[in-house]
Every structure is written in structure tokens, then in C-alpha cells.
Design a protein around this motif. Structure first.
Motif, PDB file in Angstrom:
ATOM      1  N   GLY A  48       0.776  -1.240   0.000  1.00 40.77           N
ATOM      2  CA  GLY A  48       0.000   0.000   0.000  1.00 40.77           C
ATOM      3  C   GLY A  48       0.799   1.275   0.000  1.00 40.77           C
ATOM      4  N   ARG A  51       0.154   3.107  -4.723  1.00 41.46           N
ATOM      5  CA  ARG A  51      -1.154   2.631  -5.176  1.00 41.46           C
ATOM      6  C   ARG A  51      -1.409   2.982  -6.632  1.00 41.46           C
ATOM      7  N   ALA A  75      -8.596  -0.291  -6.613  1.00 39.83           N
ATOM      8  CA  ALA A  75      -8.773   0.148  -5.236  1.00 39.83           C
ATOM      9  C   ALA A  75     -10.215   0.590  -5.004  1.00 39.83           C
TER      10      ALA A  75
END
Length: 87
Positions: A48, A51, A75
């Protein structure tokens, strides 16, 4: 950030990437070699800390991991109603 710049990035769900990669029996090193990138880039996406990727790289991930549904790694995946796909 203007709209043109926003359209040229894809936000990846790192945990989904890790789960699918592992389910396919792929190691980080194997995937990164196949994509021609450094292993740390995949690791950063999965944990993470990174992204956003280019649409080209996103498509390469989908192809390399044999993912047919483009929403699998997003996402913020759109729901069916937002996509206007018949049931």
C-alpha cells in the motif's frame, strides 16, 4: 491535479494483488521479472505504499496474472449499477 492527469493513473488494491498473485502460485520475483520491473515495486504496491500505476502497467498485471475482470485489482472498483452492465 487536472482531469487529464487523473485519467492516466489507476489505483490498485495492493492486498487484492497479493492474494491473487499467491493464488496463482506466483512469487514477487517471478512476477516482477515477467513485467520487467524491480521486485520492490510490486512489494510497494502490495503493502500500500504505492497505489497509483499507469493504465499500461495495470493491463500488464491483469494479463500476467490471467485476470479477466479488470475490476479485480482496482482500489475503488465500480459497482454494477455504475457500469450500466445488464444483469
Amino acid at each position: 491535479m487536472d482531469n487529464k492527469t487523473t485519467r492516466n493513473i489507476v489505483e490498485v488494491h495492493g492486498y487484492a494483488l497479493r492474494v491473487i498473485r499467491e493464488a496463482r502460485g506466483r512469487k514477487v520475483a517471478d512476477l516482477s521479472d515477467a513485467l520487467g520491473i524491480d521486485r520492490s515495486y510490486i512489494t510497494h504496491i502490495e503493502n500500500g505504499s504505492k497505489r497509483r500505476v499507469s493504465p499500461e502497467f495495470y493491463n500488464a498485471l491483469l494479463n500476467e496474472l490471467l485476470i479477466e475482470d479488470y475490476r479485480a485489482l482496482l482500489a475503488n472498483a465500480p459497482i454494477r449499477e455504475e457500469m450500466s452492465i445488464p444483469a
